[in-house]
Design an enzyme around this catalytic site. Sequence first.
Site, PDB file in Angstrom:
ATOM      1  N   GLU A  48     -51.898  31.250 -34.820  1.00 53.85           N
ATOM      2  CA  GLU A  48     -52.424  30.024 -34.728  1.00 53.85           C
ATOM      3  C   GLU A  48     -51.671  28.869 -35.672  1.00 53.85           C
ATOM      4  OE1 GLU A  48     -54.185  28.936 -32.222  1.00 53.85           O
ATOM      5  OE2 GLU A  48     -54.776  30.663 -31.310  1.00 53.85           O
ATOM      6  N   ASN A  52     -49.418  25.500 -35.283  1.00 56.56           N
ATOM      7  CA  ASN A  52     -49.883  24.324 -35.813  1.00 56.56           C
ATOM      8  C   ASN A  52     -49.078  23.557 -36.696  1.00 56.56           C
ATOM      9  OD1 ASN A  52     -52.475  24.312 -34.462  1.00 56.56           O
ATOM     10  ND2 ASN A  52     -53.663  25.043 -36.362  1.00 56.56           N
ATOM     11  N   ARG A 106     -53.942  20.837 -25.217  1.00 61.30           N
ATOM     12  CA  ARG A 106     -54.442  21.798 -26.348  1.00 61.30           C
ATOM     13  C   ARG A 106     -55.857  21.718 -26.397  1.00 61.30           C
ATOM     14  NH1 ARG A 106     -49.718  23.493 -27.850  1.00 61.30           N
ATOM     15  NH2 ARG A 106     -51.063  25.098 -28.308  1.00 61.30           N
TER      16      ARG A 106
HETATM   17  N1  LIG Z   1     -50.285  22.157 -40.057  1.00 62.70           N
HETATM   18  C1  LIG Z   1     -50.668  21.200 -39.641  1.00 62.70           C
HETATM   19  N2  LIG Z   1     -50.295  19.857 -39.785  1.00 62.70           N
HETATM   20  C2  LIG Z   1     -51.095  18.843 -39.478  1.00 62.70           C
HETATM   21  N3  LIG Z   1     -52.016  18.880 -38.716  1.00 62.70           N
HETATM   22  C3  LIG Z   1     -52.682  19.753 -38.249  1.00 62.70           C
HETATM   23  C4  LIG Z   1     -52.152  21.051 -38.781  1.00 62.70           C
HETATM   24  N4  LIG Z   1     -52.842  22.136 -38.249  1.00 62.70           N
HETATM   25  C5  LIG Z   1     -53.707  21.565 -37.479  1.00 62.70           C
HETATM   26  N5  LIG Z   1     -53.645  20.182 -37.735  1.00 62.70           N
HETATM   27  C6  LIG Z   1     -54.652  19.179 -36.930  1.00 62.70           C
HETATM   28  O1  LIG Z   1     -55.792  20.036 -36.671  1.00 62.70           O
HETATM   29  C7  LIG Z   1     -56.380  19.840 -35.460  1.00 62.70           C
HETATM   30  C8  LIG Z   1     -57.098  21.083 -34.988  1.00 62.70           C
HETATM   31  O2  LIG Z   1     -56.084  22.366 -34.788  1.00 62.70           O
HETATM   32  P1  LIG Z   1     -56.321  23.460 -33.883  1.00 62.70           P
HETATM   33  O3  LIG Z   1     -55.358  24.576 -33.983  1.00 62.70           O
HETATM   34  O4  LIG Z   1     -57.841  23.946 -34.283  1.00 62.70           O
HETATM   35  O5  LIG Z   1     -56.592  22.621 -32.443  1.00 62.70           O
HETATM   36  P2  LIG Z   1     -55.161  22.242 -31.847  1.00 62.70           P
HETATM   37  O6  LIG Z   1     -53.900  22.840 -32.300  1.00 62.70           O
HETATM   38  O7  LIG Z   1     -55.202  20.839 -31.695  1.00 62.70           O
HETATM   39  O8  LIG Z   1     -55.451  22.995 -30.261  1.00 62.70           O
HETATM   40  P3  LIG Z   1     -55.252  24.618 -29.921  1.00 62.70           P
HETATM   41  O9  LIG Z   1     -54.761  25.270 -31.046  1.00 62.70           O
HETATM   42  O10 LIG Z   1     -56.337  25.076 -29.353  1.00 62.70           O
HETATM   43  O11 LIG Z   1     -53.868  24.673 -29.076  1.00 62.70           O
HETATM   44  C9  LIG Z   1     -54.860  19.535 -34.661  1.00 62.70           C
HETATM   45  O12 LIG Z   1     -55.157  18.836 -33.537  1.00 62.70           O
HETATM   46  C10 LIG Z   1     -54.120  18.769 -35.662  1.00 62.70           C
HETATM   47  O13 LIG Z   1     -54.741  17.321 -35.614  1.00 62.70           O
HETATM   48 MG   LIG Z   2     -53.639  24.747 -32.859  1.00 62.68          MG
END
Ligand SMILES: Nc1ncnc2c1ncn2[C@@H]1O[C@H](COP(=O)(O)OP(=O)(O)OP(=O)(O)O)[C@@H](O)[C@H]1O
Ligand SMILES: [Mg+2]
Lengths: 153, 111
Positions: A48, A52, A106
Amino acid sequence: MNAKNYMVLIIPSKSQNEAFARVATAAFAAQLDPTIEELADIKTAVSEAVTNSIIHGYEDSEGEITIKCRMDEYGVEIEIRDEGKGIQDVEQARQPLYTSKPELERSGMGFTVMETFMDEVEVYSEKEKGTVILMRKKFASLAKEQGVSGNEG
Amino acid sequence: MELTANITGNILICRVKGELDHHTAEEFRTFVDYNMENNPVKHLLLDLTHLSFMDSSGIGALIGRYKKVSSTGGRVMVVNENKQVSRVFEVSGIYEIIKSYSSISKAINDI
Ligand SMILES: Nc1ncnc2c1ncn2[C@@H]1O[C@H](COP(=O)(O)OP(=O)(O)OP(=O)(O)O)[C@@H](O)[C@H]1O
Ligand SMILES: [Mg+2]
Protein backbone atom coordinates in the site's frame (compact mmCIF):
# COMPACT_ATOMS: atom_id res chain seq x y z
CA MET A 1 21.27 -8.94 18.83
CA ASN A 2 18.32 -8.65 16.44
CA ALA A 3 17.69 -5.11 17.61
CA LYS A 4 20.67 -3.88 15.59
CA ASN A 5 19.72 -5.58 12.37
CA TYR A 6 18.28 -3.43 9.59
CA MET A 7 18.06 -3.13 5.81
CA VAL A 8 17.70 -0.29 3.35
CA LEU A 9 16.25 -0.67 -0.10
CA ILE A 10 16.12 2.07 -2.73
CA ILE A 11 13.97 1.54 -5.82
CA PRO A 12 12.78 3.73 -8.68
CA SER A 13 9.03 4.37 -8.64
CA LYS A 14 8.15 1.73 -11.24
CA SER A 15 5.08 -0.41 -10.67
CA GLN A 16 6.98 -3.63 -11.35
CA ASN A 17 8.95 -2.96 -8.15
CA GLU A 18 5.83 -3.19 -5.96
CA ALA A 19 5.99 -6.98 -5.73
CA PHE A 20 9.75 -6.94 -5.17
CA ALA A 21 9.49 -4.34 -2.38
CA ARG A 22 6.87 -6.24 -0.39
CA VAL A 23 8.55 -9.62 -0.85
CA ALA A 24 11.99 -8.27 0.10
CA THR A 25 10.62 -6.60 3.24
CA ALA A 26 8.76 -9.76 4.23
CA ALA A 27 11.89 -11.85 3.67
CA PHE A 28 13.85 -9.57 5.98
CA ALA A 29 11.15 -9.70 8.66
CA ALA A 30 10.92 -13.50 8.33
CA GLN A 31 14.18 -13.78 10.28
CA LEU A 32 12.17 -13.04 13.43
CA ASP A 33 9.91 -16.08 12.93
CA PRO A 34 6.61 -14.24 12.54
CA THR A 35 3.44 -16.19 11.76
CA ILE A 36 2.35 -16.55 8.13
CA GLU A 37 -0.44 -14.09 8.85
CA GLU A 38 1.92 -11.50 10.34
CA LEU A 39 4.12 -11.75 7.25
CA ALA A 40 1.11 -11.37 4.96
CA ASP A 41 0.11 -8.26 6.93
CA ILE A 42 3.55 -6.72 6.38
CA LYS A 43 3.48 -7.53 2.67
CA THR A 44 0.08 -5.90 2.29
CA ALA A 45 0.97 -2.75 4.24
CA VAL A 46 4.27 -2.28 2.35
CA SER A 47 2.45 -2.77 -0.93
CA GLU A 48 0.00 0.00 0.00
CA ALA A 49 2.68 2.51 1.00
CA VAL A 50 4.94 1.82 -2.00
CA THR A 51 2.01 1.98 -4.42
CA ASN A 52 0.94 5.31 -2.91
CA SER A 53 4.44 6.75 -3.45
CA ILE A 54 4.32 5.63 -7.09
CA ILE A 55 0.77 6.74 -7.91
CA HIS A 56 0.34 9.82 -5.73
CA GLY A 57 3.84 10.88 -4.69
CA TYR A 58 5.49 10.79 -8.08
CA GLU A 59 2.40 10.59 -10.32
CA ASP A 60 3.69 10.59 -13.89
CA SER A 61 7.29 11.45 -13.04
CA GLU A 62 9.87 9.02 -11.71
CA GLY A 63 11.68 9.27 -8.40
CA GLU A 64 13.21 7.10 -5.73
CA ILE A 65 11.46 5.29 -2.93
CA THR A 66 13.49 4.36 0.15
CA ILE A 67 12.37 1.45 2.31
CA LYS A 68 14.07 0.95 5.66
CA CYS A 69 13.30 -1.94 7.93
CA ARG A 70 14.67 -2.28 11.47
CA MET A 71 14.21 -5.05 13.95
CA ASP A 72 13.52 -4.22 17.57
CA GLU A 73 12.76 -6.40 20.55
CA TYR A 74 9.05 -6.57 19.67
CA GLY A 75 9.09 -6.95 15.90
CA VAL A 76 9.83 -4.64 12.99
CA GLU A 77 9.69 -0.94 12.21
CA ILE A 78 9.27 -0.10 8.52
CA GLU A 79 9.82 3.33 7.00
CA ILE A 80 8.76 4.14 3.44
CA ARG A 81 9.87 7.47 2.07
CA ASP A 82 9.35 9.39 -1.16
CA GLU A 83 10.39 12.85 -2.28
CA GLY A 84 7.19 13.35 -4.21
CA LYS A 85 4.43 15.92 -4.11
CA GLY A 86 3.38 15.32 -0.50
CA ILE A 87 -0.04 15.29 1.18
CA GLN A 88 -1.82 18.57 1.88
CA ASP A 89 -4.19 17.24 4.55
CA VAL A 90 -2.96 14.03 6.20
CA GLU A 91 -6.02 13.66 8.41
CA GLN A 92 -8.31 13.75 5.40
CA ALA A 93 -6.05 11.38 3.45
CA ARG A 94 -6.24 8.78 6.23
CA GLN A 95 -10.06 8.72 6.20
CA PRO A 96 -11.50 5.46 4.84
CA LEU A 97 -12.76 5.87 1.24
CA TYR A 98 -10.94 9.19 0.70
CA THR A 99 -9.08 9.23 -2.59
CA SER A 100 -7.79 12.11 -4.68
CA LYS A 101 -7.92 9.87 -7.76
CA PRO A 102 -11.40 8.31 -8.04
CA GLU A 103 -11.05 8.43 -11.84
CA LEU A 104 -8.32 5.77 -11.60
CA GLU A 105 -10.68 3.30 -9.87
CA ARG A 106 -8.96 3.82 -6.52
CA SER A 107 -11.02 2.90 -3.50
CA GLY A 108 -9.35 5.11 -0.89
CA MET A 109 -8.68 2.14 1.37
CA GLY A 110 -4.87 2.08 1.36
CA PHE A 111 -4.32 3.87 4.68
CA THR A 112 -7.16 1.90 6.29
CA VAL A 113 -5.48 -1.35 5.20
CA MET A 114 -2.12 -0.17 6.63
CA GLU A 115 -3.77 0.81 9.93
CA THR A 116 -5.65 -2.46 10.21
CA PHE A 117 -2.73 -4.72 9.35
CA MET A 118 0.00 -2.95 11.36
CA ASP A 119 0.10 -2.05 15.06
CA GLU A 120 1.11 1.58 14.47
CA VAL A 121 1.12 3.86 11.41
CA GLU A 122 2.57 7.37 11.46
CA VAL A 123 2.41 9.72 8.47
CA TYR A 124 4.77 12.67 7.97
CA SER A 125 4.25 14.72 4.85
CA GLU A 126 5.01 18.12 3.47
CA LYS A 127 3.66 19.62 0.26
CA GLU A 128 6.21 19.45 -2.60
CA LYS A 129 8.76 17.80 -0.28
CA GLY A 130 7.51 14.26 0.13
CA THR A 131 5.99 11.71 2.44
CA VAL A 132 7.27 9.33 5.10
CA ILE A 133 5.21 6.42 6.40
CA LEU A 134 6.45 4.83 9.60
CA MET A 135 4.81 1.55 10.57
CA ARG A 136 5.39 -0.95 13.38
CA LYS A 137 4.38 -4.54 13.73
CA LYS A 138 4.79 -6.65 16.86
CA PHE A 139 5.29 -10.36 16.50
CA ALA A 140 3.55 -12.83 18.80
CA SER A 141 6.63 -15.08 18.93
CA LEU A 142 8.73 -12.22 20.37
CA ALA A 143 6.10 -11.28 22.93
CA LYS A 144 6.34 -14.87 24.24
CA GLU A 145 10.14 -14.76 24.31
CA GLN A 146 10.01 -11.54 26.32
CA GLY A 147 7.58 -13.16 28.73
CA VAL A 148 9.79 -16.22 29.24
CA SER A 149 12.99 -14.27 29.84
CA GLY A 150 11.03 -12.03 32.22
CA ASN A 151 9.97 -15.04 34.26
CA GLU A 152 13.47 -16.50 34.33
CA GLY A 153 15.02 -13.23 35.44
CA MET B 1 -0.60 -12.63 -13.54
CA GLU B 2 -2.34 -15.34 -15.53
CA LEU B 3 -5.95 -14.92 -16.59
CA THR B 4 -8.19 -17.52 -18.20
CA ALA B 5 -11.90 -17.45 -18.86
CA ASN B 6 -14.69 -19.77 -19.89
CA ILE B 7 -18.44 -19.49 -20.13
CA THR B 8 -21.18 -21.46 -18.37
CA GLY B 9 -24.66 -20.34 -19.35
CA ASN B 10 -24.71 -16.58 -18.96
CA ILE B 11 -21.79 -16.52 -16.52
CA LEU B 12 -18.21 -15.59 -17.34
CA ILE B 13 -15.94 -17.65 -15.12
CA CYS B 14 -12.55 -15.99 -14.84
CA ARG B 15 -9.60 -17.65 -13.12
CA VAL B 16 -7.08 -15.24 -11.64
CA LYS B 17 -3.62 -16.61 -10.94
CA GLY B 18 -0.77 -14.68 -9.32
CA GLU B 19 -0.94 -11.27 -7.62
CA LEU B 20 -3.48 -8.49 -8.12
CA ASP B 21 -1.87 -5.12 -7.33
CA HIS B 22 -1.43 -1.73 -9.03
CA HIS B 23 1.07 -3.28 -11.47
CA THR B 24 -1.31 -6.02 -12.67
CA ALA B 25 -4.69 -4.30 -12.18
CA GLU B 26 -4.79 -2.84 -15.69
CA GLU B 27 -4.33 -6.25 -17.30
CA PHE B 28 -7.10 -7.64 -15.09
CA ARG B 29 -9.50 -4.79 -16.01
CA THR B 30 -8.85 -5.08 -19.72
CA PHE B 31 -9.22 -8.85 -19.74
CA VAL B 32 -12.46 -8.95 -17.75
CA ASP B 33 -14.10 -6.01 -19.52
CA TYR B 34 -13.22 -7.39 -22.97
CA ASN B 35 -14.63 -10.82 -22.13
CA MET B 36 -17.78 -9.44 -20.51
CA GLU B 37 -18.45 -7.21 -23.52
CA ASN B 38 -17.70 -9.73 -26.24
CA ASN B 39 -19.55 -12.77 -24.91
CA PRO B 40 -23.27 -13.32 -24.31
CA VAL B 41 -22.84 -13.22 -20.52
CA LYS B 42 -24.48 -11.33 -17.68
CA HIS B 43 -22.71 -12.43 -14.49
CA LEU B 44 -19.05 -12.48 -13.51
CA LEU B 45 -17.60 -15.27 -11.37
CA LEU B 46 -14.00 -14.85 -10.28
CA ASP B 47 -12.18 -18.01 -9.25
CA LEU B 48 -9.54 -16.72 -6.80
CA THR B 49 -8.15 -20.14 -5.81
CA HIS B 50 -4.76 -19.26 -7.25
CA LEU B 51 -4.70 -15.57 -6.38
CA SER B 52 -1.82 -15.41 -3.91
CA PHE B 53 -1.94 -11.70 -3.06
CA MET B 54 -4.21 -8.68 -3.39
CA ASP B 55 -4.15 -5.11 -2.01
CA SER B 56 -6.40 -2.04 -2.28
CA SER B 57 -5.57 -1.68 -5.99
CA GLY B 58 -7.40 -4.98 -6.41
CA ILE B 59 -10.34 -3.67 -4.39
CA GLY B 60 -10.56 -0.67 -6.73
CA ALA B 61 -10.46 -2.96 -9.77
CA LEU B 62 -13.16 -5.25 -8.32
CA ILE B 63 -15.46 -2.36 -7.42
CA GLY B 64 -14.98 -1.00 -10.95
CA ARG B 65 -16.03 -4.36 -12.45
CA TYR B 66 -18.96 -4.56 -10.00
CA LYS B 67 -20.23 -1.15 -11.16
CA LYS B 68 -20.12 -2.21 -14.82
CA VAL B 69 -21.62 -5.66 -14.34
CA SER B 70 -24.37 -4.55 -11.94
CA SER B 71 -25.38 -1.67 -14.24
CA THR B 72 -26.70 -4.31 -16.66
CA GLY B 73 -28.33 -6.38 -13.93
CA GLY B 74 -25.50 -8.88 -13.46
CA ARG B 75 -23.83 -10.16 -10.32
CA VAL B 76 -20.16 -10.43 -9.35
CA MET B 77 -19.12 -13.40 -7.22
CA VAL B 78 -15.82 -14.75 -5.93
CA VAL B 79 -14.75 -18.26 -5.11
CA ASN B 80 -12.09 -19.63 -2.78
CA GLU B 81 -10.09 -16.51 -1.87
CA ASN B 82 -7.17 -17.14 0.51
CA LYS B 83 -6.85 -15.64 3.97
CA GLN B 84 -4.75 -12.60 2.97
CA VAL B 85 -7.21 -11.73 0.20
CA SER B 86 -10.21 -12.27 2.44
CA ARG B 87 -8.78 -9.94 5.11
CA VAL B 88 -8.42 -7.17 2.50
CA PHE B 89 -11.99 -7.90 1.37
CA GLU B 90 -13.20 -7.61 4.96
CA VAL B 91 -11.40 -4.35 5.72
CA SER B 92 -12.79 -2.73 2.59
CA GLY B 93 -16.35 -3.94 3.14
CA ILE B 94 -16.50 -5.41 -0.34
CA TYR B 95 -18.33 -8.54 0.85
CA GLU B 96 -21.39 -6.28 1.08
CA ILE B 97 -21.58 -6.18 -2.70
CA ILE B 98 -19.58 -9.21 -3.85
CA LYS B 99 -20.57 -12.55 -2.35
CA SER B 100 -18.07 -15.31 -1.71
CA TYR B 101 -18.56 -19.05 -2.23
CA SER B 102 -16.47 -22.11 -1.42
CA SER B 103 -16.88 -23.62 -4.89
CA ILE B 104 -17.81 -22.66 -8.44
CA SER B 105 -20.83 -24.97 -8.44
CA LYS B 106 -22.21 -23.41 -5.26
CA ALA B 107 -21.86 -19.95 -6.78
CA ILE B 108 -23.58 -21.02 -10.00
CA ASN B 109 -26.43 -22.67 -8.09
CA ASP B 110 -27.05 -19.45 -6.18
CA ILE B 111 -27.83 -17.39 -9.30
N1 LIG C 1 2.99 9.04 -0.84
C1 LIG C 1 1.98 9.89 -1.08
N2 LIG C 1 2.21 11.07 -1.70
C2 LIG C 1 1.20 11.94 -1.95
N3 LIG C 1 -0.09 11.70 -1.64
C3 LIG C 1 -0.39 10.55 -1.02
C4 LIG C 1 0.61 9.59 -0.71
N4 LIG C 1 0.03 8.55 -0.09
C5 LIG C 1 -1.29 8.84 -0.01
N5 LIG C 1 -1.56 10.05 -0.57
C6 LIG C 1 -2.88 10.71 -0.63
O1 LIG C 1 -3.74 10.08 0.31
C7 LIG C 1 -4.93 9.59 -0.31
C8 LIG C 1 -5.40 8.35 0.38
O2 LIG C 1 -4.47 7.26 0.20
P1 LIG C 1 -5.04 5.77 0.23
O3 LIG C 1 -3.93 4.83 -0.03
O4 LIG C 1 -5.82 5.57 1.50
O5 LIG C 1 -6.10 5.75 -0.95
P2 LIG C 1 -5.81 5.70 -2.53
O6 LIG C 1 -4.38 5.39 -2.79
O7 LIG C 1 -6.35 6.95 -3.13
O8 LIG C 1 -6.72 4.47 -2.96
P3 LIG C 1 -6.34 2.91 -2.80
O9 LIG C 1 -5.16 2.81 -1.89
O10 LIG C 1 -7.56 2.30 -2.18
O11 LIG C 1 -6.08 2.41 -4.15
C9 LIG C 1 -4.55 9.42 -1.77
O12 LIG C 1 -5.66 9.46 -2.62
C10 LIG C 1 -3.58 10.59 -1.99
O13 LIG C 1 -4.28 11.78 -2.23
MG1 LIG D 1 -3.40 3.82 -1.87
